[in-house]
Design an enzyme around this catalytic site. Structure first.
Site, mmCIF file in Angstrom:
data_model
loop_
_atom_site.group_PDB
_atom_site.id
_atom_site.type_symbol
_atom_site.label_atom_id
_atom_site.label_comp_id
_atom_site.label_asym_id
_atom_site.label_seq_id
_atom_site.Cartn_x
_atom_site.Cartn_y
_atom_site.Cartn_z
ATOM 1 N NE ARG A 15 93.864 30.545 30.569
ATOM 2 C CZ ARG A 15 92.929 29.600 30.697
ATOM 3 N NH1 ARG A 15 92.105 29.346 29.680
ATOM 4 N NH2 ARG A 15 92.800 28.926 31.818
ATOM 5 C CG ASN A 239 89.755 31.110 31.973
ATOM 6 O OD1 ASN A 239 90.036 30.746 33.113
ATOM 7 N ND2 ASN A 239 88.843 30.506 31.239
HETATM 8 C C1 UD1 Z 1 88.562 23.943 34.603
HETATM 9 C C2 UD1 Z 1 88.105 22.514 34.305
HETATM 10 C C3 UD1 Z 1 87.237 22.518 33.063
HETATM 11 C C4 UD1 Z 1 86.059 23.454 33.258
HETATM 12 C C5 UD1 Z 1 86.537 24.858 33.648
HETATM 13 C C6 UD1 Z 1 85.359 25.701 34.055
HETATM 14 C C7 UD1 Z 1 89.875 21.050 35.119
HETATM 15 C C8 UD1 Z 1 90.994 20.160 34.745
HETATM 16 N N1 UD1 Z 1 89.247 21.654 34.122
HETATM 17 O O1 UD1 Z 1 89.378 24.361 33.502
HETATM 18 O O2 UD1 Z 1 86.752 21.211 32.815
HETATM 19 O O3 UD1 Z 1 85.304 23.519 32.077
HETATM 20 O O4 UD1 Z 1 87.432 24.781 34.775
HETATM 21 O O5 UD1 Z 1 85.740 27.030 34.245
HETATM 22 O O6 UD1 Z 1 89.561 21.162 36.294
HETATM 23 N N2 UD1 Z 1 93.447 25.869 40.530
HETATM 24 C C9 UD1 Z 1 94.078 25.601 41.730
HETATM 25 N N3 UD1 Z 1 95.198 24.817 41.714
HETATM 26 C C10 UD1 Z 1 95.709 24.287 40.588
HETATM 27 C C11 UD1 Z 1 95.058 24.583 39.359
HETATM 28 C C12 UD1 Z 1 93.916 25.376 39.361
HETATM 29 O O7 UD1 Z 1 93.670 26.045 42.787
HETATM 30 O O8 UD1 Z 1 96.723 23.590 40.673
HETATM 31 C C13 UD1 Z 1 92.257 26.723 40.540
HETATM 32 C C14 UD1 Z 1 92.395 27.971 39.698
HETATM 33 O O9 UD1 Z 1 92.899 29.053 40.479
HETATM 34 C C15 UD1 Z 1 90.970 28.230 39.224
HETATM 35 C C16 UD1 Z 1 90.344 26.846 39.213
HETATM 36 O O10 UD1 Z 1 91.184 26.005 39.977
HETATM 37 O O11 UD1 Z 1 90.256 29.052 40.134
HETATM 38 C C17 UD1 Z 1 90.213 26.308 37.791
HETATM 39 O O12 UD1 Z 1 91.492 26.328 37.195
HETATM 40 P P1 UD1 Z 1 91.697 26.826 35.701
HETATM 41 O O13 UD1 Z 1 93.136 26.693 35.377
HETATM 42 O O14 UD1 Z 1 91.034 28.119 35.497
HETATM 43 O O15 UD1 Z 1 90.908 25.651 34.943
HETATM 44 P P2 UD1 Z 1 90.269 25.719 33.511
HETATM 45 O O16 UD1 Z 1 91.324 25.548 32.497
HETATM 46 O O17 UD1 Z 1 89.391 26.904 33.399
HETATM 47 CA CA CA Z 2 88.983 28.807 34.614
#
Ligand code: UD1
Ligand code: CA
Length: 502
Positions: A15, A239
């Protein structure tokens, strides 16, 4: 109890629509990752692991620069937050004591909130304690589902946690819940592998959700608790670039407020930007439209601004820096800079010195009390104490291939429009005349001049620019006085003569 921190930073950050990995975008002069790792490091964890993936080389290199004790672990494919934690454990993150898991994109999280979360889990002996917040607009966040009042407005509800449901899977009733998952969790390390084991990816995103560990713990009859932070902005994640700017402004408000409380006068907080690593002394004053970046310091009683941007500049006590752009420079105590000065790296201005209006400096040491007041470029030079550089001078430092230095001694007076053709030196107490091109060293106490004799070509304008305003102005004057120069009492020439100097 031992503490392990796992920071999740492997996501693409789609995003953001950026070629740069999301966690490397910066607010307050630090990357999002550096903010998060810094807050975690303040807890002195036994181990700090950062899960990297998207842009892993860039992110790992940056991590090494900001915290060389942090351990990057690669998640090859971004299969979700639950998978990211599995990867960290598989790579050897310990499962003893408390394991604090947090996202790399929540830059306002404070170390005190993280410490409170760890303490809450250890006090509750919980399998997992989730950091939550009540926010005005919960769109996009995982919602906290509590047993007692799933359908009611959950803001006031503190019933037992039963799960976290993501935006995409939430029922209309769950979407109305304003208590959100911050993405920060304290786990009982010993329980964590067992909570991750049953997680699948049978959901709308096709990802392994770390949030599902909460329901897994409840199903296994383990204790699950929540800590609600009173400061929802602390848990806001970045995001997209709108959130980046919003949290950047909020961080700045907090930084500026803290400095005002510490005794700094900020005339216009709304237009004053202060990076988190800047250091200010009490009783310094920041005027409107001032941006202080990097490791800038401003000492006691100094004034900066208005309309000034400094990056890595040290401003001494009592100094004044007005309408200036500066980086990598040192301004001595009681010195003055600007208005309209450009300080480039390696500029060092001594005590009580002056860099004035429309002056550019680079890699120049200017001694105590020395002045470069107007319209000058000073580069690659050393200037002694008490010297004055005349207006419109240039330190001609570049021969097209190499840069050379100019040395100016103590108490020199160099004339306006002097060109110092480096390498060259001007001895202590020497002078140069206006318009001198200094190509040879000037001995101490000498006056250097190399002006050509001036010739006045009488009547030139009338002959070669007939019909111009200049020609008629000259003609009118001649008619009135009967003399070519209008008969001014000083005769028009420096020696009082009205005719050309031969
Ligand atoms: C996530 C939470 C959501 C919470 C929000 C808070 C989950 C499923 N959801 O959503 O409940 O309200 O954060 O901000 O966890 N990442 C990895 N590997 C992956 C996927 C993500 O390292 O395979 C990292 C991303 O870089 C990021 C963090 O995990 O720093 C959160 O991922 P993101 O995709 O931003 O999750 P949200 O949709 O924001
Ligand atoms: Ca996030």
């Amino acid at each position: 109890m031992s503490l392990t921190v796992i920071v999740l930073a492997a996501g693409a950050g789609t995003r953001m629509r950026s070629a740069r990995p999301k966690v490397l975008h910066a607010i307050g002069g630090r990357s999002l990752l550096a903010h998060v790792v810094g807050a975690a490091r303040a807890l002195s964890p036994d181990q700090l692991t950062v899960v990297v993936g998207h842009g892993r080389d860039e992110v790992s290199a940056h991590l090494a620069a900001v915290d060389d004790a942090a351990r990057p672990v690669v998640q090859q494919q971004q299969r979700g937050t639950g998978d990211a934690v599995r990867v960290a454990l598989a790579a050897g993150a310990p499962t003893t004591g408390t394991v604090l898991v947090m996202a790399g994109d929540s830059p306002l999280l404070s170390s005190s909130t993280l410490a409170a979360l760890v303490a809450a889990r250890e006090r509750d002996s919980a399998a997992v304690t989730v950091l939550t917040a009540v926010v005005p607009d919960p769109t996009g966040y995982g919602r906290i589902v509590r047993a007692a009042a799933a359908a009611a407005a959950a803001a006031a509800d503190l019933g037992p946690l039963v799960g976290i449901v993501e935006q995409r899977e939430a029922t209309p009733a769950q979407l109305a819940v304003t208590e959100i998952n911050s993405g920060v969790y304290a786990f009982d390390g010993a329980a964590l592998p067992g909570l991750l084991a049953p997680l699948g990816s049978d959901n709308a995103a096709g990802e392994v959700y770390l949030t599902d560990t909460v329901a897994a713990a409840v199903a296994a009859g383990k204790r699950v608790t929540a800590l609600r932070t009173p400061d929802p902005l602390e848990v806001e994640g970045v995001n997209d670039r709108v959130q980046l700017a919003g949290l950047g402004a909020e961080l700045n408000r907090r930084t500026v407020t803290a400095w005002m409380r510490a005794g700094v006068t900020v005339v216009d907080p709304a237009t004053t930007w202060i990076d988190v690593d800047v250091r200010l002394a009490a009783d310094c004053t920041l005027l409107p439209n001032t941006q202080l970046h990097g490791a800038t310091t401003v000492d006691v009683g100094a004034t900066v601004g208005p309309d000034t941007t400094l990056d890595g500049v040290r401003v001494g006590a009592g100094a004044s820096v007005v309408r200036t752009h500066g980086s990598g420079a040192v301004v001595g105590p009681d010195a003055t800079v600007g208005p309209f000065a450009y300080l480039r790296p390696g500029t060092a201005l001594g005590v009580g010195g002056k860099i004035g209006t429309f002056v550019e400096t680079k890699n120049v040491q200017i001694g105590d009390g020395s002045k470069i007041p107007h319209l000058t470029y000073a580069g690659d030079a050393t200037i002694g104490v008490g010297s004055n550089i005349g207006a419109s001078s240039v330190f001609v430092n570049y021969d097209g291939v190499h840069k050379h230095r100019t040395m100016i001694g103590d108490h020199c007076r160099t004339g306006s429009d002097t060109m110092f053709v480096a390498p060259v030196s001007v001895g202590d107490g020497a002078y140069t005349g206006a318009g001198t091109v200094v190509r040879r060293d000037v001995p101490p106490g000498a006056l250097a001049i190399n002006v050509a004799p001036q010739r006045n070509l009488d009547g030139w304008v009338g002959r070669y620019r007939p019909g111009t305003a200049a020609a008629s102005a000259a003609a009118n004057t001649r008619d009135r006085s009967g003399q070519p120069d209008g008969g001014r009492p000083d005769g028009g020439g420096p020696d009082g003569s009205a005719t050309a100097v031969p």
